[in-house]
Design a protein around this motif. Structure first.
Motif, mmCIF file in Angstrom:
data_model
loop_
_atom_site.group_PDB
_atom_site.id
_atom_site.type_symbol
_atom_site.label_atom_id
_atom_site.label_comp_id
_atom_site.label_asym_id
_atom_site.label_seq_id
_atom_site.Cartn_x
_atom_site.Cartn_y
_atom_site.Cartn_z
ATOM 1 N N MET A 104 0.849 -1.195 0.000
ATOM 2 C CA MET A 104 0.000 0.000 0.000
ATOM 3 C C MET A 104 0.888 1.250 0.000
ATOM 4 N N SER A 105 0.587 2.164 -0.904
ATOM 5 C CA SER A 105 1.473 3.335 -0.946
ATOM 6 C C SER A 105 1.029 4.379 0.080
ATOM 7 N N ALA A 106 1.957 5.265 0.389
ATOM 8 C CA ALA A 106 1.713 6.256 1.444
ATOM 9 C C ALA A 106 0.599 7.215 1.044
ATOM 10 N N PRO A 107 -0.215 7.649 2.013
ATOM 11 C CA PRO A 107 -1.255 8.628 1.694
ATOM 12 C C PRO A 107 -0.631 9.983 1.370
ATOM 13 N N GLU A 108 -1.429 10.850 0.772
ATOM 14 C CA GLU A 108 -0.979 12.217 0.508
ATOM 15 C C GLU A 108 -0.846 12.963 1.833
ATOM 16 N N GLN A 109 0.027 13.945 1.868
ATOM 17 C CA GLN A 109 0.104 14.778 3.072
ATOM 18 C C GLN A 109 -1.205 15.542 3.225
ATOM 19 N N ARG A 110 -1.635 15.771 4.469
ATOM 20 C CA ARG A 110 -2.802 16.607 4.729
ATOM 21 C C ARG A 110 -2.293 17.789 5.538
ATOM 22 N N ARG A 111 -1.973 18.870 4.846
ATOM 23 C CA ARG A 111 -1.363 20.000 5.546
ATOM 24 C C ARG A 111 -2.415 20.971 6.077
ATOM 25 N N LEU A 112 -2.565 20.940 7.376
ATOM 26 C CA LEU A 112 -3.522 21.820 8.046
ATOM 27 C C LEU A 112 -2.729 22.955 8.702
ATOM 28 N N ILE A 113 -1.821 22.586 9.558
ATOM 29 C CA ILE A 113 -1.001 23.577 10.261
ATOM 30 C C ILE A 113 0.101 24.100 9.339
ATOM 31 N N PHE A 114 0.658 23.214 8.538
ATOM 32 C CA PHE A 114 1.771 23.587 7.658
ATOM 33 C C PHE A 114 1.295 23.959 6.250
ATOM 34 N N GLN A 115 -0.009 24.296 6.168
ATOM 35 C CA GLN A 115 -0.620 24.676 4.898
ATOM 36 C C GLN A 115 0.240 25.653 4.083
ATOM 37 N N HIS A 116 0.725 26.682 4.740
ATOM 38 C CA HIS A 116 1.439 27.731 4.010
ATOM 39 C C HIS A 116 2.950 27.685 4.222
ATOM 40 N N ILE A 117 3.399 26.760 5.029
ATOM 41 C CA ILE A 117 4.838 26.722 5.309
ATOM 42 C C ILE A 117 5.558 26.292 4.026
ATOM 43 N N ASP A 118 6.552 27.056 3.654
ATOM 44 C CA ASP A 118 7.344 26.833 2.435
ATOM 45 C C ASP A 118 6.578 27.136 1.144
ATOM 46 N N GLU A 119 5.382 27.736 1.257
ATOM 47 C CA GLU A 119 4.641 28.084 0.046
ATOM 48 C C GLU A 119 5.338 29.276 -0.610
ATOM 49 N N PRO A 120 5.627 29.177 -1.917
ATOM 50 C CA PRO A 120 6.323 30.305 -2.554
ATOM 51 C C PRO A 120 5.508 31.593 -2.424
#
Lengths: 450, 169
Positions: free
Chosen positions: A1-17
């Motif tokens: 089974m492959s890994a699920p997608e990240q669910r970014r709630l807190i880190f939603q904008h972290i590292d966003e250009p």
């Protein structure tokens, strides 16, 4: 089974250009809307949402946040304080650093909602002394929020007033323990207090009711109030709701921070797929799943038992879901989410000697078993590494480690003895080779750890 | 005490943040250390008087919290993280590189012979994902392997050289 997608709630904008830490950017992205809505609601409704969400504290102990808030003495007539625990000092953990550096207003909004819900008029962010840059960012962000009337007197014209101050620590790990932190904030040595009677919810800062919450936990509060406690419980798994940030460090191809729904990803998926697996030519040997005090796991060992729901499990390390309960069931803990990975180049005696040096340095010295025991364990592992071990040292090490937990005021006693107990239980053979062949045991190409 | 006017201003600003003056002890120690470079016995007396405490109340914090020092250090402060994640990624080699480049030993009381740096091995700097990490003064440097440590050392030496050049008549 492959890994699920990240669910970014807190880190939603972290590292966003293009995403910056100033208030204009935060407002452009819908910032402070949840605070505006919260101010028009009844505080007890907000507390009820947090209780319903079941969110567990992200600082290390995993205590339910709503329950913690429920314990606060609201009848004493004394002011209630909120302290933000930003003393991110458990080795392997670095998530709060990025929240404060890249998205400080998310934290401030979470703080203000929590303060309003609990009728707090004064909050302190106790930030690590090692984060001078983070402290400056927070001070600027608070000033920006004050200018826009999100913090300070008469918040958004509601008649409610609340101030937030940044308070810098000065390099002591024990300030991460909530009562040690309170003592430190009062201007004393950070000696943890005896509970009872000093439960912070009743007798905390200046002997007033006090809530101490981790940075990440307070960010979750914002999202819980936004989506409602019931909707939040749909994220993650029962009793392990919400998302979890994993800080992965050590011997993997892609160390870093990753946010997933709690319990939806296994250790194997996290390390092999998300973090790219071991370094070239190496194999995983061991992993510490929740900050350096969590008990170590050995690749190859198996865990059998029954889940809370009565289902049988038979897991290897790679199969374990990364949530509070599953990691607890196999004898370790999710802790602060700091995952430290070691490959087959590591000499486990050296790794333990490194950890023991840390805890011996950081014991506050208040309780004798911890002060003497942590130093004693450090001395034993250090002499093992330096070729000066005695035949009885393996047994002595175990004996010292076994005599600390449960005999100290705070959980540092457990934190410093669990590594030694688990290293000996899982890698005992490496320890029995001493004193015969000390440093020469370091495999070729291995890194010096002590 | 000979403190800069800005330090004095910030000290007066921070004290009212707390209902109890004693709480301002750590902030005052930070401010004075930033200004004077270290905490002298005179500074301890001064803070105690300012906050209406006994000098021992201040002194006990100076000896408890690792970031405070009672002696001057080199002009630059290099702190290398020695905790597990950084050690796994080569933190010890990083530290050894700084020691060699500046002909000094890592230790809180050590200053390189040219007075330029104090190299210190410190506990976790909380940036384990970008290990090994080093803090130079207030600035964090990530993924500092031995080669990068050499580069940073060269940079510090060049900056020191420029300063000396600039002060020459």
């Amino acid at each position: 089974m492959s890994a699920p997608e990240q669910r970014r709630l807190i880190f939603q904008h972290i590292d966003e250009p293009g995403y910056t830490n100033d208030i204009a950017c935060y407002l452009r992205n819908g910032g402070y809307e949840v605070l505006k809505k919260s101010i028009g609601r009844k505080p007890e409704d907000l507390i009820a949402e947090v209780k319903k969400s079941g969110v567990r504290g992200r600082g290390g102990a995993g205590f339910p946040c709503g329950v913690k808030w429920g314990l606060v003495d609201r009848k004493s007539g004394k002011p209630i304080y909120l302290i933000v625990n930003a003393d991110e000092s458990e080795p392997g953990t670095f998530k709060d650093r990025y929240i404060m550096h890249q998205d400080p207003h998310q934290l401030i909004e979470g703080i203000m909602i929590s303060c309003f819900a609990n009728n707090v008029k004064q909050a302190y962010i106790y930030i690590r002394g090692e984060f001078p840059h983070g402290a400056r960012i927070l001070e600027t962000a608070i000033a920006e929020a004050r200018e826009q009337n999100f913090v300070g007197p008469d918040v958004l014209g509601s008649g409610y007033s609340c101030e937030i101050y940044v308070h810098r620590g000065a390099g002591a790990y024990i300030c991460g323990e909530e009562t040690g932190l309170i003592e430190s904030l009062e201007g004393k040595r950070a000696y943890p207090r005896i509970k009872p009677p000093y439960f912070p919810a009743v007798l905390g800062l200046y002997q007033c009711p006090t809530i101490v919450n981790n940075v990440e936990t307070l960010c979750h509060v914002k999202h819980i109030v936004d989506m409602g406690g019931d909707a939040y419980t749909k994220i993650g798994t029962p009793n392990n709701t919400g998302t979890r940030i994993f800080c992965v460090s050590g011997h993997v191809q892609r160390p870093g921070y990753y946010e997933f729904e709690t319990g939806k990803i296994t250790m194997g998926q996290l390390l092999n797929e998300v973090c790219g697996g071991p370094l070239p030519g190496r194999k995983f040997k061991a992993v510490i799943p929740g900050g350096s005090s969590a008990k170590i796991l050995k690749f190859g060992e198996r865990f059998k038992g029954k889940t809370r729901a009565g289902e049988e499990y038979d897991w290897g390390v790679e199969d374990v879901p990364m949530d509070f309960d599953s990691l607890g069931m196999i004898g370790t803990m999710g802790g602060s989410g700091g995952v430290i990975v070691m490959d087959d180049s590591v000499n486990m005696v050296e790794a333990l000697a490194n950890i023991n040096a840390f805890y011996a340095h950081e014991s506050c010295g208040q309780c004798t078993p911890c002060r003497e025991g942590s130093l004693w364990m450090k001395k034993i592992t250090s002499r093992m590494v330096h070729g000066e071990a005695r035949v009885e040292d393996g047994a002595l090490l175990k004996s010292v480690a076994d005599q600390i937990p449960g005999r100290t005021i705070c959980a540092f006693g457990e934190a410093c003895s669990w590594p030694t107990q688990s290293f000996l239980a899982k890698f005992g053979d490496e320890f029995t080779q001493y004193p015969a062949a000390p440093k020469s045991l370091r495999p070729n190409g291995a890194t010096e750890l002590i | 005490m000979n403190l800069k006017p800005d330090t004095l201003k910030r000290i007066d600003e921070v004290i009212p943040h707390y209902p109890s003056k004693r709480s301002a002890t750590l902030p005052l120690l930070h401010l004075i250390q930033e200004d004077a470079g270290y905490i002298s016995p005179e500074a301890i007396e001064w803070i105690a008087a300012k906050l209406e405490l006994e000098p021992i109340n201040v002194y006990e914090l100076v000896t408890f919290y690792p970031m405070f020092r009672q002696q001057p250090i080199g002009r630059r402060h290099i702190k290398v993280c020695r905790t597990l994640s950084c050690a796994l990624m080569g933190g010890y080699k990083t530290c050894a590189t700084f020691e060699k480049e500046f002909n000094t030993r890592a230790g809180p009381g050590e200053i390189s012979p040219d007075g330029e740096v104090t190299v210190e091995f410190v506990e976790c700097l909380a940036s384990c994902g970008t290990a090994p990490v080093v803090m130079i003064d207030d600035e964090l440097h990530e993924k500092v392997d031995a080669a990068k440590a050499k580069q940073l050392s060269d940079q510090i030496k060049a900056e020191a050289g420029q300063k000396k050049g600039a002060s020459r008549p």
